[in-house]
Design a protein around this motif. Structure first.
Motif, PDB file in Angstrom:
ATOM      1  N   THR A   1       1.047  -1.086   0.206  1.00  0.00           N
ATOM      2  CA  THR A   1       0.025   0.206   0.151  1.00  0.00           C
ATOM      3  C   THR A   1       0.775   1.474   0.100  1.00  0.00           C
ATOM      4  O   THR A   1       0.647   2.221  -0.781  1.00  0.00           O
ATOM      5  CB  THR A   1      -0.905  -0.068   1.205  1.00  0.00           C
ATOM      6  OG1 THR A   1      -1.705  -1.089   1.136  1.00  0.00           O
ATOM      7  CG2 THR A   1      -1.986   1.098   1.098  1.00  0.00           C
ATOM      8  N   SER A   2       1.912   1.224   0.617  1.00  0.00           N
ATOM      9  CA  SER A   2       2.862   2.445   0.752  1.00  0.00           C
ATOM     10  C   SER A   2       3.481   2.750  -0.664  1.00  0.00           C
ATOM     11  O   SER A   2       3.515   3.892  -1.082  1.00  0.00           O
ATOM     12  CB  SER A   2       3.807   2.080   1.799  1.00  0.00           C
ATOM     13  OG  SER A   2       3.662   2.101   3.133  1.00  0.00           O
TER      14      SER A   2
ATOM     15  N   ALA B   1      -8.209   0.375   1.641  1.00  0.00           N
ATOM     16  CA  ALA B   1      -9.487  -0.390   2.700  1.00  0.00           C
ATOM     17  C   ALA B   1      -9.386  -1.762   3.095  1.00  0.00           C
ATOM     18  O   ALA B   1      -9.376  -2.159   4.177  1.00  0.00           O
ATOM     19  CB  ALA B   1     -10.837  -0.123   2.063  1.00  0.00           C
ATOM     20  N   VAL B   2      -8.728  -2.437   2.350  1.00  0.00           N
ATOM     21  CA  VAL B   2      -8.268  -3.900   2.384  1.00  0.00           C
ATOM     22  C   VAL B   2      -7.035  -3.890   3.403  1.00  0.00           C
ATOM     23  O   VAL B   2      -6.934  -4.799   4.105  1.00  0.00           O
ATOM     24  CB  VAL B   2      -7.995  -4.513   0.866  1.00  0.00           C
ATOM     25  CG1 VAL B   2      -7.399  -5.752   1.350  1.00  0.00           C
ATOM     26  CG2 VAL B   2      -9.280  -4.641   0.163  1.00  0.00           C
ATOM     27  N   MET B   3      -6.059  -2.879   3.195  1.00  0.00           N
ATOM     28  CA  MET B   3      -5.030  -3.094   4.143  1.00  0.00           C
ATOM     29  C   MET B   3      -5.529  -2.824   5.508  1.00  0.00           C
ATOM     30  O   MET B   3      -4.974  -3.280   6.305  1.00  0.00           O
ATOM     31  CB  MET B   3      -3.881  -1.988   3.801  1.00  0.00           C
ATOM     32  CG  MET B   3      -2.866  -2.143   4.320  1.00  0.00           C
ATOM     33  SD  MET B   3      -1.752  -0.665   4.855  1.00  0.00           S
ATOM     34  CE  MET B   3      -2.911   0.076   6.068  1.00  0.00           C
TER      35      MET B   3
ATOM     36  N   SER C   1       1.330   6.870  -6.875  1.00  0.00           N
ATOM     37  CA  SER C   1       0.323   7.547  -7.166  1.00  0.00           C
ATOM     38  C   SER C   1       0.115   9.029  -6.689  1.00  0.00           C
ATOM     39  O   SER C   1      -0.385   9.814  -7.275  1.00  0.00           O
ATOM     40  CB  SER C   1      -0.938   6.716  -6.954  1.00  0.00           C
ATOM     41  OG  SER C   1      -1.289   6.772  -5.445  1.00  0.00           O
ATOM     42  N   ARG C   2       1.244   9.287  -5.886  1.00  0.00           N
ATOM     43  CA  ARG C   2       1.250  10.466  -5.032  1.00  0.00           C
ATOM     44  C   ARG C   2       1.368  11.521  -6.277  1.00  0.00           C
ATOM     45  O   ARG C   2       0.768  12.828  -6.104  1.00  0.00           O
ATOM     46  CB  ARG C   2       2.251  10.475  -4.009  1.00  0.00           C
ATOM     47  CG  ARG C   2       1.973  11.872  -3.308  1.00  0.00           C
ATOM     48  CD  ARG C   2       3.118  11.901  -2.195  1.00  0.00           C
ATOM     49  NE  ARG C   2       3.033  13.020  -1.573  1.00  0.00           N
ATOM     50  CZ  ARG C   2       4.382  13.585  -0.932  1.00  0.00           C
ATOM     51  NH1 ARG C   2       5.403  13.006  -1.217  1.00  0.00           N
ATOM     52  NH2 ARG C   2       4.102  14.693  -0.516  1.00  0.00           N
ATOM     53  N   PHE C   3       2.246  11.253  -7.115  1.00  0.00           N
ATOM     54  CA  PHE C   3       2.936  11.980  -8.050  1.00  0.00           C
ATOM     55  C   PHE C   3       1.896  12.276  -9.291  1.00  0.00           C
ATOM     56  O   PHE C   3       2.036  13.019 -10.117  1.00  0.00           O
ATOM     57  CB  PHE C   3       4.300  11.851  -8.445  1.00  0.00           C
ATOM     58  CG  PHE C   3       5.104  11.772  -7.476  1.00  0.00           C
ATOM     59  CD1 PHE C   3       5.620  12.899  -6.714  1.00  0.00           C
ATOM     60  CD2 PHE C   3       5.658  10.501  -6.936  1.00  0.00           C
ATOM     61  CE1 PHE C   3       6.628  12.959  -5.746  1.00  0.00           C
ATOM     62  CE2 PHE C   3       6.364  10.657  -5.843  1.00  0.00           C
ATOM     63  CZ  PHE C   3       6.936  11.763  -5.219  1.00  0.00           C
ATOM     64  N   HIS C   4       0.911  11.404  -9.335  1.00  0.00           N
ATOM     65  CA  HIS C   4      -0.067  11.380 -10.574  1.00  0.00           C
ATOM     66  C   HIS C   4      -1.399  11.453 -10.136  1.00  0.00           C
ATOM     67  O   HIS C   4      -2.314  10.800 -10.660  1.00  0.00           O
ATOM     68  CB  HIS C   4       0.354  10.285 -11.199  1.00  0.00           C
ATOM     69  CG  HIS C   4       1.858   9.901 -11.708  1.00  0.00           C
ATOM     70  ND1 HIS C   4       2.130  10.791 -12.513  1.00  0.00           N
ATOM     71  CD2 HIS C   4       2.689   9.334 -11.311  1.00  0.00           C
ATOM     72  CE1 HIS C   4       3.468  10.471 -12.828  1.00  0.00           C
ATOM     73  NE2 HIS C   4       3.740   9.535 -12.130  1.00  0.00           N
ATOM     74  N   VAL C   5      -1.780  11.916  -8.988  1.00  0.00           N
ATOM     75  CA  VAL C   5      -3.228  11.819  -8.308  1.00  0.00           C
ATOM     76  C   VAL C   5      -4.000  12.584  -9.347  1.00  0.00           C
ATOM     77  O   VAL C   5      -5.338  12.147  -9.642  1.00  0.00           O
ATOM     78  CB  VAL C   5      -3.340  12.577  -6.852  1.00  0.00           C
ATOM     79  CG1 VAL C   5      -4.600  12.731  -6.489  1.00  0.00           C
ATOM     80  CG2 VAL C   5      -2.487  11.818  -6.040  1.00  0.00           C
ATOM     81  N   SER C   6      -3.786  13.614  -9.934  1.00  0.00           N
ATOM     82  CA  SER C   6      -4.657  14.340 -10.725  1.00  0.00           C
ATOM     83  C   SER C   6      -4.846  13.676 -11.995  1.00  0.00           C
ATOM     84  O   SER C   6      -5.706  13.760 -12.766  1.00  0.00           O
ATOM     85  CB  SER C   6      -4.067  15.756 -11.019  1.00  0.00           C
ATOM     86  OG  SER C   6      -2.887  15.522 -11.538  1.00  0.00           O
TER      87      SER C   6
END
Length: 165
Positions: free
Chosen positions: A53-54, A80-82, A60-65
């Motif tokens: 998850t990390s 949520a599963v984590m 994805s932090r750099f590509h959220v948009s």
């Protein structure tokens, strides 16, 4: 009954009582090892889940948009599963009641009777503790198996998330 027959019977009873006690004690020791192993596995499972998850969150932090709506849903489901895996693992890791058999007081202050009777009684108490602990071990195994299934689902979600990026 002759003295020799009585002595032979007493030796046999003594051997059976000692053997029953040793078997019962060994059963409790094996249960303790099983619980320790289950807790170690749960810790490792939680670590793997958190690592996945990390990694997904950092990627994805750099590509959220740029994430498409399905990607945002997949990322949310993976997190949520984590969280659910974490809860299940914490249920395994939390301290629980563990019966280890007769108290030292019972051993030091035995009821009246011969030593064979005392050993047999202690073996029965150890067996009762074994039976009581068995349900806890079965619960831990079920929680662990559910966590494994969820980890596989989480990995699938993370792979799908990588595809939707």
């Amino acid at each position: 009954m002759t003295n020799t027959e009585e002595e032979s019977r007493a030796e046999k009873e003594s051997g059976i009582a000692a053997m029953a006690y040793d078997v019962a004690l060994r059963g409790l020791q094996l249960q303790d090892t099983t619980v320790a192993n289950q807790r170690l596995r749960a810790s490792n499972l939680l670590s793997v889940s958190a690592l996945g998850t990390s990694f997904a969150a950092a990627a994805s932090r750099f590509h959220v948009s740029n994430l498409a709506t399905p990607g945002k849903v997949l990322a949310s489901l993976a997190i949520a599963v984590m969280v659910v895996i974490g809860i299940l693992c914490l249920l395994i890791l939390k301290p629980s009641y563990w019966d280890v058999g007769p108290s030292i007081r019972d051993i030091l202050n035995p009821p009246p009777g011969d030593l064979n009777h005392v050993k047999a009684n202690l073996a029965r108490q150890l067996d009762a503790a074994y039976q009581e602990n068995k349900s806890t071990i079965e619960k831990f195994a079920l929680l662990y198996e559910a966590s494994i299934v969820l980890l596989v689902i989480q990995i699938g979600l993370l792979v799908a998330l990588a595809i939707f990026r």
